[in-house]
Motif scaffolding. Structure first.
Motif, PDB file in Angstrom:
ATOM      1  N   ILE A  12       0.804  -1.222   0.000  1.00  0.00           N
ATOM      2  CA  ILE A  12       0.000   0.000   0.000  1.00  0.00           C
ATOM      3  C   ILE A  12       0.839   1.275   0.000  1.00  0.00           C
ATOM      4  CG2 ILE A  12      -0.267   0.000   2.525  1.00  0.00           C
ATOM      5  CD1 ILE A  12      -2.808   1.202  -0.153  1.00  0.00           C
ATOM      6  N   LEU A  13       1.964   1.295   0.709  1.00  0.00           N
ATOM      7  CA  LEU A  13       2.788   2.513   0.743  1.00  0.00           C
ATOM      8  C   LEU A  13       3.367   2.815  -0.632  1.00  0.00           C
ATOM      9  CD1 LEU A  13       4.707   2.137   4.144  1.00  0.00           C
ATOM     10  CD2 LEU A  13       2.608   3.397   3.662  1.00  0.00           C
ATOM     11  N   GLU A  14       3.891   1.790  -1.298  1.00  0.00           N
ATOM     12  CA  GLU A  14       4.449   1.983  -2.635  1.00  0.00           C
ATOM     13  C   GLU A  14       3.359   2.385  -3.626  1.00  0.00           C
ATOM     14  OE1 GLU A  14       7.638   2.012  -3.517  1.00  0.00           O
ATOM     15  OE2 GLU A  14       8.018   1.797  -1.371  1.00  0.00           O
ATOM     16  N   ILE A  25       0.517   6.461  -6.950  1.00  0.00           N
ATOM     17  CA  ILE A  25      -0.700   7.231  -7.236  1.00  0.00           C
ATOM     18  C   ILE A  25      -0.382   8.726  -7.276  1.00  0.00           C
ATOM     19  CG2 ILE A  25      -2.891   8.007  -6.211  1.00  0.00           C
ATOM     20  CD1 ILE A  25      -3.335   5.103  -5.315  1.00  0.00           C
ATOM     21  N   ILE A  26       0.385   9.179  -6.296  1.00  0.00           N
ATOM     22  CA  ILE A  26       0.750  10.592  -6.237  1.00  0.00           C
ATOM     23  C   ILE A  26       1.595  10.980  -7.451  1.00  0.00           C
ATOM     24  CG2 ILE A  26       2.056  12.312  -4.930  1.00  0.00           C
ATOM     25  CD1 ILE A  26       1.292  10.649  -2.390  1.00  0.00           C
ATOM     26  N   GLU A  27       2.523  10.106  -7.800  1.00  0.00           N
ATOM     27  CA  GLU A  27       3.418  10.400  -8.922  1.00  0.00           C
ATOM     28  C   GLU A  27       2.694  10.409 -10.258  1.00  0.00           C
ATOM     29  OE1 GLU A  27       7.092   8.249 -11.307  1.00  0.00           O
ATOM     30  OE2 GLU A  27       6.904   7.911  -9.143  1.00  0.00           O
ATOM     31  N   LEU A  30      -9.415   5.925   6.117  1.00  0.00           N
ATOM     32  CA  LEU A  30      -8.611   7.144   6.138  1.00  0.00           C
ATOM     33  C   LEU A  30      -8.931   7.945   4.887  1.00  0.00           C
ATOM     34  CD1 LEU A  30      -5.152   5.613   7.184  1.00  0.00           C
ATOM     35  CD2 LEU A  30      -6.811   6.778   8.661  1.00  0.00           C
ATOM     36  N   LYS A  31      -9.208   9.232   5.063  1.00  0.00           N
ATOM     37  CA  LYS A  31      -9.616  10.066   3.941  1.00  0.00           C
ATOM     38  C   LYS A  31      -8.792  11.339   3.882  1.00  0.00           C
ATOM     39  CE  LYS A  31     -14.273   8.373   4.801  1.00  0.00           C
ATOM     40  NZ  LYS A  31     -15.656   8.727   5.186  1.00  0.00           N
ATOM     41  N   GLY A  32      -8.647  11.881   2.676  1.00  0.00           N
ATOM     42  CA  GLY A  32      -7.900  13.117   2.486  1.00  0.00           C
ATOM     43  C   GLY A  32      -7.030  13.036   1.251  1.00  0.00           C
ATOM     44  N   LEU A  51      -0.756   8.854   2.989  1.00  0.00           N
ATOM     45  CA  LEU A  51       0.538   8.172   2.929  1.00  0.00           C
ATOM     46  C   LEU A  51       1.370   8.488   4.160  1.00  0.00           C
ATOM     47  CD1 LEU A  51       2.786   6.568   1.547  1.00  0.00           C
ATOM     48  CD2 LEU A  51       3.365   8.616   0.252  1.00  0.00           C
ATOM     49  N   GLU A  52       1.400   9.743   4.557  1.00  0.00           N
ATOM     50  CA  GLU A  52       2.186  10.145   5.717  1.00  0.00           C
ATOM     51  C   GLU A  52       1.653   9.501   6.990  1.00  0.00           C
ATOM     52  OE1 GLU A  52       5.231  11.568   7.764  1.00  0.00           O
ATOM     53  OE2 GLU A  52       4.975  11.656   5.586  1.00  0.00           O
ATOM     54  N   THR A  53       0.330   9.392   7.093  1.00  0.00           N
ATOM     55  CA  THR A  53      -0.280   8.751   8.267  1.00  0.00           C
ATOM     56  C   THR A  53       0.129   7.285   8.356  1.00  0.00           C
ATOM     57  OG1 THR A  53      -2.216  10.210   8.216  1.00  0.00           O
ATOM     58  CG2 THR A  53      -2.472   8.104   9.359  1.00  0.00           C
TER      59      THR A  53
END
Length: 281
Positions: A166-168, A173-175, A196-198, A204-206
């Motif tokens: 999930i982290l990768e 997704i961001i990239e 988790l929403k936002g 990702l940071e959370t």
């Protein structure tokens, strides 16, 4: 007389989420085809149901589908269940449905839980139109290529991911898609259920701050907005101006990224297109 094939949805965590109709169907059929007999037996035991179980999973699906069709043609009624959720939705099921339909066997859905729909319903993102993609590719390269292929979709995007990746995946997704609004649902209907929403970067940071991440995850991502198209046009205009001023591709990317406050990776992809067009002109 041919039997009937029932596609029965089962709980994705909380065993109390099974429908009355699903229980009635499981009690009345002759055979239950399931992914893992241990998982299904646990559910049946809770509701005092005793039926012959046939293992039917992704590794034996083609062979077992033919065997089950033979039973159906002999008049047996069969229920297909997965370990959790709705069969055929990122789970075994579609092959036997296809074969049954070809053989003129009636296929009956017994609807119920589905992690994708449950996660979408609590995401806070548009639900009128959405696209479901199952599990994303495990390979980073293929995953990025796939995300690139759906980058322009205006629909809300829904897919499954493992806690190990999930982290990768969020970084990808961001990239590739940009820092969009997302909702991540984990352990749905279970004791430690969480959504988790936002912005993807915030989620990702959370997750990065946690020692471990457990449970299957459903990721819901907002689709591309028209404003993003407008932004893309603005990026292209800025890049063309930079090129006309004599800036290199690298310098142009840095300049436009800083001026517009957006990802260098997004600007870089647009810059490659601009430079290629200008070179051919």
């Amino acid at each position: 007389m041919k039997g009937k094939l029932y596609i029965v949805a089962t709980p994705i965590g909380n065993l109390e989420d099974i429908t009355l109709r699903a229980l009635k169907t499981l009690k009345e059929v002759d055979v239950i085809a399931c992914e893992d007999t241990r998982v299904t037996r646990k559910l049946l035991s809770k509701y005092d149901i005793e039926k012959p179980l046939v293992s039917y999973h992704e590794h034996n699906e083609q062979q077992k589908a033919r065997e089950l069709i033979s039973l159906l043609e002999s008049g047996k009624n069969i229920a297909v269940v997965s370990d959790s959720g709705t069969p055929g939705i990122s789970d075994p099921g579609y092959r036997i449905v296809t074969l049954a339909s070809q053989k003129g066997i009636e296929v009956i859905p017994v609807p119920g839980p589905c992690a994708a729909i449950a996660a979408l319903s609590v995401s806070g993102l548009p639900t009128a139109r959405f696209a479901f993609f199952g599990f994303l590719p495990k390979s980073a390269k293929k995953r990025k290529e796939f995300l690139e292929s759906i980058r322009e979709y205006p629909e809300t995007l829904v897919f499954y991911e493992s806690p190990n990746r999930i982290l990768e995946t969020l970084k990808d997704i961001i990239e590739v898609l940009g820092d969009r609004n997302i909702s991540i649902s984990r352990e749905l209907t279970k004791v430690f259920e969480e959504s988790l929403k936002g912005k993807a970067s915030c989620v990702l940071e959370t997750l990065r701050q946690r020692q471990s991440i457990k449970g299957e995850i459903t990721v819901v991502v907002e689709g591309k907005h028209h404003e993003e198209t407008d932004l893309g046009q603005e990026v292209e205009r800025e890049l063309k101006e930079c090129r006309e001023k004599g800036l290199s591709l690298k310098e142009a990317v840095q300049t436009v990224s800083k001026e517009l406050g957006i990802s260098k990776n997004l600007v870089y992809r647009k810059a490659l297109t601009v430079w290629q067009k200008q070179s051919r002109a």
